[in-house]
Design a protein around this motif. Structure first.
Motif, PDB file in Angstrom:
ATOM      1  N   ALA A  34       1.036  -1.079  -0.243  1.00 27.21           N
ATOM      2  CA  ALA A  34       0.011   0.349  -0.104  1.00 27.21           C
ATOM      3  C   ALA A  34       1.222   1.786   0.235  1.00 27.21           C
ATOM      4  CB  ALA A  34      -0.889   0.217   1.291  1.00 27.21           C
ATOM      5  N   VAL A  35       2.002   1.375   0.718  1.00 26.72           N
ATOM      6  CA  VAL A  35       2.757   2.077   1.189  1.00 26.72           C
ATOM      7  C   VAL A  35       3.473   2.392  -1.002  1.00 26.72           C
ATOM      8  CG1 VAL A  35       5.253   3.089   0.802  1.00 26.72           C
ATOM      9  CG2 VAL A  35       3.578   2.193   3.490  1.00 26.72           C
ATOM     10  N   ALA A  36       3.988   1.333  -1.421  1.00 22.79           N
ATOM     11  CA  ALA A  36       4.339   1.434  -2.126  1.00 22.79           C
ATOM     12  C   ALA A  36       3.696   1.915  -3.672  1.00 22.79           C
ATOM     13  CB  ALA A  36       4.389   0.234  -3.452  1.00 22.79           C
ATOM     14  N   ASP A  37       2.094   2.097  -3.610  1.00 22.92           N
ATOM     15  CA  ASP A  37       1.489   2.471  -4.575  1.00 22.92           C
ATOM     16  C   ASP A  37       1.356   3.703  -4.595  1.00 22.92           C
ATOM     17  OD1 ASP A  37       1.047   0.002  -4.899  1.00 22.92           O
ATOM     18  OD2 ASP A  37      -1.062  -0.475  -4.212  1.00 22.92           O
ATOM     19  N   ARG A  38       1.626   4.642  -3.149  1.00 28.46           N
ATOM     20  CA  ARG A  38       1.501   5.686  -2.873  1.00 28.46           C
ATOM     21  C   ARG A  38       1.897   6.748  -2.678  1.00 28.46           C
ATOM     22  NH1 ARG A  38      -1.402   5.818   2.635  1.00 28.46           N
ATOM     23  NH2 ARG A  38      -1.909   8.010   2.548  1.00 28.46           N
ATOM     24  N   LEU A  39       3.402   5.810  -3.562  1.00 32.12           N
ATOM     25  CA  LEU A  39       4.968   6.129  -3.573  1.00 32.12           C
ATOM     26  C   LEU A  39       4.717   7.128  -4.801  1.00 32.12           C
ATOM     27  CD1 LEU A  39       7.429   4.499  -1.481  1.00 32.12           C
ATOM     28  CD2 LEU A  39       6.930   6.949  -1.051  1.00 32.12           C
ATOM     29  N   VAL A  40       4.252   5.905  -5.418  1.00 26.34           N
ATOM     30  CA  VAL A  40       4.488   5.660  -6.655  1.00 26.34           C
ATOM     31  C   VAL A  40       3.076   6.504  -7.495  1.00 26.34           C
ATOM     32  CG1 VAL A  40       3.633   4.403  -9.133  1.00 26.34           C
ATOM     33  CG2 VAL A  40       5.334   2.990  -7.483  1.00 26.34           C
ATOM     34  N   GLN A  41       2.335   6.730  -6.822  1.00 33.57           N
ATOM     35  CA  GLN A  41       0.874   7.796  -7.151  1.00 33.57           C
ATOM     36  C   GLN A  41       1.735   9.495  -6.711  1.00 33.57           C
ATOM     37  OE1 GLN A  41      -1.911   7.360  -4.055  1.00 33.57           O
ATOM     38  NE2 GLN A  41      -2.951   9.219  -5.308  1.00 33.57           N
ATOM     39  N   ALA A  42       2.558   9.092  -6.383  1.00 37.75           N
ATOM     40  CA  ALA A  42       3.166  11.022  -5.484  1.00 37.75           C
ATOM     41  C   ALA A  42       4.196  10.654  -6.984  1.00 37.75           C
ATOM     42  CB  ALA A  42       4.087  10.201  -4.152  1.00 37.75           C
ATOM     43  N   GLY A  43       4.779   9.470  -7.833  1.00 39.83           N
ATOM     44  CA  GLY A  43       5.738  10.215  -8.662  1.00 39.83           C
ATOM     45  C   GLY A  43       7.182   9.964  -8.559  1.00 39.83           C
ATOM     46  N   VAL A  44       7.511   8.377  -7.278  1.00 41.78           N
ATOM     47  CA  VAL A  44       8.513   7.837  -6.611  1.00 41.78           C
ATOM     48  C   VAL A  44       8.367   7.331  -7.949  1.00 41.78           C
ATOM     49  CG1 VAL A  44       9.734   6.498  -5.115  1.00 41.78           C
ATOM     50  CG2 VAL A  44       8.380   8.938  -4.868  1.00 41.78           C
ATOM     51  N   LYS A  45      10.371   7.300  -8.175  1.00 43.59           N
ATOM     52  CA  LYS A  45      10.489   6.435  -9.530  1.00 43.59           C
ATOM     53  C   LYS A  45      11.849   5.188  -8.848  1.00 43.59           C
ATOM     54  CE  LYS A  45       8.530   8.698 -12.550  1.00 43.59           C
ATOM     55  NZ  LYS A  45       7.306   7.770 -13.170  1.00 43.59           N
ATOM     56  N   ALA A  46      12.209   6.003  -8.230  1.00 40.61           N
ATOM     57  CA  ALA A  46      12.973   3.944  -7.182  1.00 40.61           C
ATOM     58  C   ALA A  46      13.108   4.054  -5.650  1.00 40.61           C
ATOM     59  CB  ALA A  46      14.698   4.599  -7.653  1.00 40.61           C
ATOM     60  N   ILE A  47      12.687   3.176  -5.811  1.00 41.29           N
ATOM     61  CA  ILE A  47      12.778   2.638  -4.090  1.00 41.29           C
ATOM     62  C   ILE A  47      13.328   1.215  -3.555  1.00 41.29           C
ATOM     63  CG2 ILE A  47      10.349   1.261  -2.534  1.00 41.29           C
ATOM     64  CD1 ILE A  47       7.820   2.536  -4.402  1.00 41.29           C
ATOM     65  N   LEU A  48      13.796   1.860  -2.204  1.00 38.80           N
ATOM     66  CA  LEU A  48      14.812   1.018  -1.666  1.00 38.80           C
ATOM     67  C   LEU A  48      13.801   0.539  -0.212  1.00 38.80           C
ATOM     68  CD1 LEU A  48      17.097  -0.741  -1.238  1.00 38.80           C
ATOM     69  CD2 LEU A  48      17.997   0.888   0.339  1.00 38.80           C
ATOM     70  N   ASN A  49      13.633  -1.434  -0.513  1.00 41.10           N
ATOM     71  CA  ASN A  49      12.338  -1.683  -0.471  1.00 41.10           C
ATOM     72  C   ASN A  49      12.861  -2.984   1.287  1.00 41.10           C
ATOM     73  OD1 ASN A  49      10.160  -2.915   1.190  1.00 41.10           O
ATOM     74  ND2 ASN A  49       9.731  -4.794  -0.372  1.00 41.10           N
ATOM     75  N   TYR A  50      12.645  -2.413   2.550  1.00 36.20           N
ATOM     76  CA  TYR A  50      13.309  -2.668   3.584  1.00 36.20           C
ATOM     77  C   TYR A  50      12.305  -3.741   4.221  1.00 36.20           C
ATOM     78  CZ  TYR A  50      16.961   0.206   4.012  1.00 36.20           C
ATOM     79  OH  TYR A  50      18.999   0.333   4.284  1.00 36.20           O
ATOM     80  N   ALA A  51      11.558  -3.575   3.663  1.00 43.34           N
ATOM     81  CA  ALA A  51       9.898  -4.233   4.526  1.00 43.34           C
ATOM     82  C   ALA A  51      10.066  -6.283   3.969  1.00 43.34           C
ATOM     83  CB  ALA A  51       8.444  -4.182   3.914  1.00 43.34           C
ATOM     84  N   PRO A  52      10.201  -7.144   4.365  1.00 44.51           N
ATOM     85  CA  PRO A  52      10.283  -8.146   4.020  1.00 44.51           C
ATOM     86  C   PRO A  52       9.152  -8.977   3.126  1.00 44.51           C
ATOM     87  CG  PRO A  52       9.775  -8.441   6.512  1.00 44.51           C
ATOM     88  CD  PRO A  52       9.629  -6.828   5.965  1.00 44.51           C
ATOM     89  N   VAL A  53       8.853  -8.483   2.162  1.00 43.31           N
ATOM     90  CA  VAL A  53       8.383  -9.183   1.456  1.00 43.31           C
ATOM     91  C   VAL A  53       8.639  -8.302  -0.426  1.00 43.31           C
ATOM     92  CG1 VAL A  53       6.922  -7.057   1.806  1.00 43.31           C
ATOM     93  CG2 VAL A  53       5.601  -9.395   1.150  1.00 43.31           C
TER      94      VAL A  53
END
Lengths: 206, 206
Positions: free
Chosen positions: B160-179
């Motif tokens: 859900a957080v990733a979806d909102r980051l994409v919506q906000a225009g984020v193009k690169a995500i470093l994911n620390y969640a174990p999923v």
């Protein structure tokens, strides 16, 4: 299978395959192909087949890989068909995060001790653990026969901590400090470096 | 130089070369060879020469590479010859650790915002930042034109957080969640997964 003969770069890919297989398994999938696995991990099907065939014939032409079977084999190869005890050194933010991290379960690891040299932290609870004094670290780790540790101390303290972990018999260190550490040849080190991951992505950004 | 033509696996090695060069530079070294660099990073000299030559002729036969020059070139190629603003989502232990992490400086990154959805955390200080409400995240990140984010929320909230980051225009995500998280093709994701690093070492342990 001879450990000396398998290049380190291949070994480095096996945990990535295993993680992808675990995710497929959690989704209820029973079989996969090198093509499908390749799409999940961003590695070519040919490379995956070549890597896995180093260890035996685990797939069948036409039907592909049984996911539970290949997971078992990879766990066996990677020595994570058992649970490894891990010590955390540094009870700061990162140490807290690791002591409570939910991503170790089902991957073969459990944090069993947390150390710090700060008198205000020693004796405090971190997750399920009571922070212990780093002065007792060598003795405690040696007595418990712990072979793995994670370093989350400041950069300036990382080498001294690594030296004491080696003295305690630790053979594998995951280093979160933003500095390189020197260890004897028989000790393995991996470095968690978020900047490297971020830089891998900025290449593609405008 | 055409971004589309350079394989991702080569791009992934460039930050590792850059990190090693920065360490050499901090030790006062001015020049290095592909052999020496290779020993630092565990990659063959031939592979390093081949990787770097994709981008131009940066070394000289016999004298090797100028460290400051090659660092500049790699920073330029990787787009880290400028400072990138990064948002942290999740003000738990890991979010705190990243907000205070000293390893971003000189690597091209600075944390500029920290978000959480927990009312008890919103408004609290984390390092130099005041934790902001995730309800305002899309608007805030979009307005600030932030393109990079780190996710440190629990696994159940990561998508859900990733979806909102994409919506906000984020193009690169470093994911620390174990999923794993799913994003559109034009968004890049890297996953920080300590278990994968640990498994890479257990192979070598008894």
């Amino acid at each position: 299978m001879n450990a000396d003969k398998i290049p380190d770069i291949i070994i480095g890919r096996l945990p990535i395959y295993l993680r992808a297989l675990q995710r497929m398994s959690e989704k209820g999938m029973k079989t996969t192909s090198s093509q499908e696995l390749g799409e999940h991990v961003g590695i070519s099907a040919a490379q995956i087949r070549k890597d896995i065939s180093q260890f035996g014939e685990f797939g069948k032409q036409g039907t592909g890989y049984s996911i539970p079977f290949l997971m078992d084999k990879l766990r066996e190869i990677l020595n994570v068909n058992k649970m490894w005890d891990v010590a955390v050194v540094g009870a700061g933010d990162m140490g807290h995060a690791l002591a409570r991290y939910q991503g170790f379960k089902n991957r073969g690891f459990q944090v069993v001790m947390v150390f710090d040299n700060d008198a205000s932290k020693i004796g405090q609870k971190v997750g399920d653990f009571v922070v212990e004094d780093t002065n007792k670290m060598v003795e405690r780790i040696h007595a418990a026969k712990i072979k793995m540790a994670m370093i989350t101390v400041p950069a300036s303290a990382a080498q001294a901590v690594a030296d004491r972990l080696v003295q305690a018999g630790v053979k594998a260190i995951l280093n979160y400090a933003p500095v390189s550490i020197n260890v004897p040849n028989d000790v393995h080190v991996q470095h968690i470096d978020p900047s490297t991951h971020l830089q891998r992505m900025t290449y593609y950004l405008d």
